[in-house]
Enzyme design. Structure first.
Site, short mmCIF file in Angstrom:
data_model
loop_
_atom_site.label_atom_id
_atom_site.label_comp_id
_atom_site.label_asym_id
_atom_site.label_seq_id
_atom_site.Cartn_x
_atom_site.Cartn_y
_atom_site.Cartn_z
N LYS A 138 -16.20 -57.45 -77.17
CA LYS A 138 -14.88 -56.83 -77.36
C LYS A 138 -13.73 -57.86 -77.56
O LYS A 138 -13.55 -58.54 -76.68
CB LYS A 138 -14.48 -55.94 -76.00
N HIS A 188 -4.69 -48.34 -68.13
CA HIS A 188 -4.07 -48.89 -69.24
C HIS A 188 -2.64 -48.16 -69.19
O HIS A 188 -1.76 -48.90 -69.75
CB HIS A 188 -4.89 -48.33 -70.61
N ASN A 220 -15.49 -47.84 -68.59
CA ASN A 220 -13.96 -47.65 -68.62
C ASN A 220 -13.52 -46.82 -67.32
O ASN A 220 -12.41 -46.17 -67.50
CB ASN A 220 -13.59 -46.81 -69.71
N GLU A 272 -20.17 -48.93 -77.73
CA GLU A 272 -19.41 -47.90 -76.98
C GLU A 272 -19.78 -46.61 -77.73
O GLU A 272 -18.65 -46.05 -77.77
CB GLU A 272 -18.09 -48.27 -76.73
N LYS A 295 -23.37 -55.47 -66.46
CA LYS A 295 -22.82 -55.45 -67.61
C LYS A 295 -23.91 -55.46 -68.74
O LYS A 295 -23.95 -54.53 -69.77
CB LYS A 295 -21.57 -56.23 -67.86
N HIS A 351 -3.92 -56.42 -64.80
CA HIS A 351 -4.92 -55.41 -65.49
C HIS A 351 -6.00 -55.05 -64.43
O HIS A 351 -5.96 -53.65 -64.19
CB HIS A 351 -5.97 -56.01 -66.59
N ARG A 365 -13.63 -64.89 -92.08
CA ARG A 365 -14.46 -63.38 -92.23
C ARG A 365 -15.50 -63.87 -90.78
O ARG A 365 -16.56 -62.95 -90.92
CB ARG A 365 -15.55 -63.19 -93.20
N ARG A 423 -21.84 -47.02 -72.61
CA ARG A 423 -20.72 -48.30 -72.32
C ARG A 423 -19.42 -47.66 -71.88
O ARG A 423 -18.80 -48.31 -71.12
CB ARG A 423 -20.71 -49.30 -73.71
N HIS A 427 -9.98 -46.95 -66.38
CA HIS A 427 -9.14 -47.59 -67.27
C HIS A 427 -8.25 -46.60 -68.28
O HIS A 427 -7.23 -46.98 -68.76
CB HIS A 427 -10.06 -48.41 -68.40
N GLU A 439 -12.47 -54.83 -61.03
CA GLU A 439 -13.40 -54.87 -61.87
C GLU A 439 -14.88 -54.94 -61.49
O GLU A 439 -15.79 -54.18 -62.05
CB GLU A 439 -13.36 -55.64 -63.18
N1 GLY Z 1 -14.45 -53.86 -70.38
C1 GLY Z 1 -15.26 -52.81 -70.58
C2 GLY Z 1 -16.29 -53.08 -71.62
O1 GLY Z 1 -16.44 -54.12 -72.06
O2 GLY Z 1 -16.81 -52.19 -72.17
#
Ligand code: GLY
Length: 379
Positions: free
Chosen positions: A156, A265, A258, A250, A240, A278, A134, A254, A261, A198
């Site tokens: 993330k 993606h 993206n 998010e 960031k 990526h 957990r 946040r 993205h 990025e």
């Molecule tokens: N890579 C995008 C984020 O961490 O929100």
């Protein structure tokens, strides 16, 4: 693989200390040229005399493993878990094998896990740590530019399902992140380029000075110069951190991270997660988002500027097999989609984005054919 273009100089190691506050505590961060050395005492204290699991790849382990010796001397027991490079490792079956090995090695709730590799190792390791018993504490030692500037920060974690990247995961923040730009000297140029995409994403929407720095220093950054990379990684981390602290899971702000993205993606998935890295897919995704922005009369000055900069990246061409219908279907399955539709992050101007969900399938369809034919040609 690149020979280190800039071999370790006689300059002393240096680290900028940052922290990211999140709902469950804070992540301690070290960024800089040689930042690993000044972080080792704190990491050793965090590990204590506990079991330490190191998740890495054979290549990273072979190149840099010995740098972590101090940590192993301190831990009660160290188990090195190697996985294959890239997206293939972000798999539930791989995660299951890792949990089995951690149980067999006597892993406990206060055991520690260290990820030592690129973004895939970090995403997988955070997921494995977040679910094991957990949730156990973990730290990230990212060894690619992309992981240093983005993936390692913000909690993330995820594994993939067929055609659906990062769609099973959780938010689980690392206790510590160490971004040592000297580890980047052995990266191939393509990896540096992918990471810089990025950086451009964050710079364009959050830090105009960083965008100017990337434009000015692109050649040395692409050559893996640890000294030139250090302030770029630090500025990206600061940008960031500010966004994640405001919106850790998010809900809204946040989502600016993206940018590029949604199409990125889809391109990655359509290319089978192999033909495009990526960051390369995100670079193309930003070009597509800029098209959508221009169609709404946004980003009049920023669009040509970013097109010029990304044009200097020497991106690999888009795979010829990409189909319009497939891309549209993949965009609809994007994990960022809400019931209200797909959210697109569109740059409005330098340092400012809008997030819209009223872009219709027709709007997207209209842009896809010209984009695939000439991605850099934006009216
Ligand atoms: N890579 C995008 C984020 O961490 O929100």
């Amino acid at each position: 693989m690149n020979e280190p273009v800039h071999p370790p100089p006689n300059r002393p190691a240096s680290a900028t200390r940052l922290r990211l506050r999140h709902p469950r505590g804070e992540t301690r961060i070290w960024v800089g040229e040689g930042a690993l050395a000044p972080s080792l005492d704190a990491l050793a204290g965090w590990i204590g005399e506990r079991a330490l699991f190191v998740l890495t790849t054979p290549r990273v382990w072979g190149l840099h493993g010995e740098r972590l010796q101090t940590l192993f001397d301190r831990a009660a027991v160290t188990e090195v878990l190697e996985v294959e490079e890239g997206e293939a490792a972000k798999d539930l079956e791989v995660a299951g094998q890792l949990w089995d090995r951690m149980l067999a090695a006597g892993g406990k709730r206060d055991s520690r896990l260290l990820t030592f590799g690129g973004g895939s190792v970090g995403d997988l390791g955070g997921f494995v740590a977040g679910c094991f018993l957990r949730g156990i504490e973990y730290a990230q030692l990212p060894t690619t530019l992309l992981a240093q500037v983005d993936a390692s920060l913000g909690g993330k974690t995820a594994v993939d399902r067929p055609g659906a990247k990062n769609c099973v995961g959780l938010f689980h923040h690392p206790e510590a992140v160490v971004c040592d730009t000297r580890l980047l000297a052995t990266l191939p140029r393509e990896e540096l380029r992918a990471g810089l995409a990025e950086v451009v994403k964050m710079a364009a929407l959050l830090d105009p000075d960083l965008l100017s720095r990337v434009e000015r220093d692109l050649a040395v950054l692409l050559a893996g110069d640890a000294a030139a990379l250090a302030p770029v990684v630090a500025a990206s981390a600061r940008a960031k951190i500010e966004v994640v602290e405001e919106d850790p899971e998010e809900a809204d702000r946040r989502r600016v991270l993206n940018f590029g993205h949604t199409m990125g993606h889809a391109l990655e998935a359509a290319a089978g997660f192999s033909a495009l890295r990526h960051g390369e897919a995100v670079a193309y995704g930003m070009l597509f988002a800029l098209r959508l922005a221009r169609a709404r009369d946004l980003a009049a000055e920023l669009a040509p500027r970013l097109v010029r900069l990304l044009g200097r990246f020497d991106l690999p061409p888009l795979p010829p097999s990409l189909g319009r219908e497939e891309l549209i279907a993949l965009i609809g399955r994007d994990k960022k989609a809400r019931e209200s539709g797909v959210a697109w992050v569109l740059p409005a101007k330098l340092g400012e984005a809008v997030i819209v969900n009223d872009i219709s399938r027709n709007d997207v369809e209209r842009q896809i054919a010209p984009f695939l034919a000439a991605p850099f040609l934006i009216e």
